[in-house]
Design a protein around this motif. Structure first.
Motif, short mmCIF file in Angstrom:
data_model
loop_
_atom_site.label_atom_id
_atom_site.label_comp_id
_atom_site.label_asym_id
_atom_site.label_seq_id
_atom_site.Cartn_x
_atom_site.Cartn_y
_atom_site.Cartn_z
N ALA A 20 0.77 -1.17 0.11
CA ALA A 20 0.02 0.07 0.03
C ALA A 20 0.92 1.27 0.07
O ALA A 20 0.30 2.16 -0.46
N GLY A 21 2.02 0.89 0.44
CA GLY A 21 2.95 2.06 0.57
C GLY A 21 3.81 2.41 -0.70
O GLY A 21 4.56 3.27 -0.94
N GLY A 22 3.40 1.79 -1.70
CA GLY A 22 4.01 1.83 -3.01
C GLY A 22 5.48 0.88 -3.18
O GLY A 22 6.05 1.06 -4.10
N ALA A 23 5.67 -0.14 -2.21
CA ALA A 23 6.85 -0.84 -2.25
C ALA A 23 6.81 -1.91 -3.21
O ALA A 23 5.74 -2.49 -3.73
N THR A 24 7.70 -2.29 -4.01
CA THR A 24 7.90 -3.43 -5.11
C THR A 24 7.81 -4.56 -4.43
O THR A 24 8.27 -4.97 -3.34
N TRP A 25 7.58 -5.59 -5.07
CA TRP A 25 7.29 -7.02 -4.66
C TRP A 25 8.71 -7.41 -4.36
O TRP A 25 9.02 -8.15 -3.24
N LEU A 32 11.55 -9.40 3.92
CA LEU A 32 10.99 -10.51 4.63
C LEU A 32 11.93 -11.65 4.31
O LEU A 32 11.73 -12.76 5.13
N GLY A 33 13.04 -11.36 3.75
CA GLY A 33 13.82 -12.57 3.30
C GLY A 33 13.34 -13.76 2.66
O GLY A 33 13.60 -14.82 2.92
N LEU A 34 12.51 -13.49 1.83
CA LEU A 34 11.63 -14.28 0.89
C LEU A 34 12.07 -14.11 -0.51
O LEU A 34 12.49 -12.75 -0.84
N SER A 35 11.70 -14.81 -1.35
CA SER A 35 11.81 -14.64 -3.02
C SER A 35 10.60 -13.83 -3.36
O SER A 35 9.58 -13.73 -2.82
N ARG A 36 10.95 -13.19 -4.35
CA ARG A 36 9.84 -12.04 -4.89
C ARG A 36 8.59 -12.88 -5.25
O ARG A 36 7.54 -12.37 -5.14
N ASN A 37 8.90 -14.07 -6.04
CA ASN A 37 7.71 -14.82 -6.23
C ASN A 37 6.69 -15.25 -5.31
O ASN A 37 5.72 -15.56 -5.44
N THR A 38 7.56 -15.78 -4.03
CA THR A 38 6.57 -16.05 -2.94
C THR A 38 5.86 -14.89 -2.47
O THR A 38 4.72 -15.08 -2.00
N VAL A 39 6.44 -13.84 -2.49
CA VAL A 39 5.67 -12.63 -1.85
C VAL A 39 4.61 -12.08 -2.90
O VAL A 39 3.65 -11.85 -2.22
N ILE A 40 4.71 -12.23 -4.16
CA ILE A 40 3.75 -11.95 -5.25
C ILE A 40 2.50 -12.89 -4.71
O ILE A 40 1.43 -12.59 -4.76
#
Length: 94
Positions: A20-25, A32-40
């Motif tokens: 909501a603050g505009g951060a990218t995945w 969070l120490g996770l992969s981009r795809n996991t967070v997406i």
């Protein structure tokens, strides 16, 4: 087979707040120490959406209504804004 990830309320809240603050995945994933795809994938399930970008057309940028006018330049805010002004439809999120 890998074990299923157990998501915490704190991680879910961090994803929602950062998105909501505009951060990218990718930024959220690094935090969070996770992969981009996991967070997406988790973000989609949480219906975490980024704020809508407002596109402003420069004052000197005049666009004619003439149907026979030449094409707009690549990336022109008026035409590109039509493509990017609405968020991508999310399945089941409102």
């Amino acid at each position: 087979m890998p074990k299923a990830r157990v998501w915490t309320a704190a991680a879910d809240e961090a994803i929602r707040d950062m998105r909501a603050g505009g951060a990218t995945w990718a930024e959220i994933g690094r935090t969070l120490g996770l992969s981009r795809n996991t967070v997406i994938e988790r973000g989609r399930r949480l219906c975490a959406v980024a704020p809508v970008k407002v596109v402003a057309v420069a004052a000197g940028d005049v666009v004619s209504d003439d149907p026979n006018r030449g094409p707009l330049r690549a990336g022109h805010p008026l035409s590109w804004g039509l493509l990017t002004s609405e968020p991508y439809p999310q399945g089941g999120c409102r």
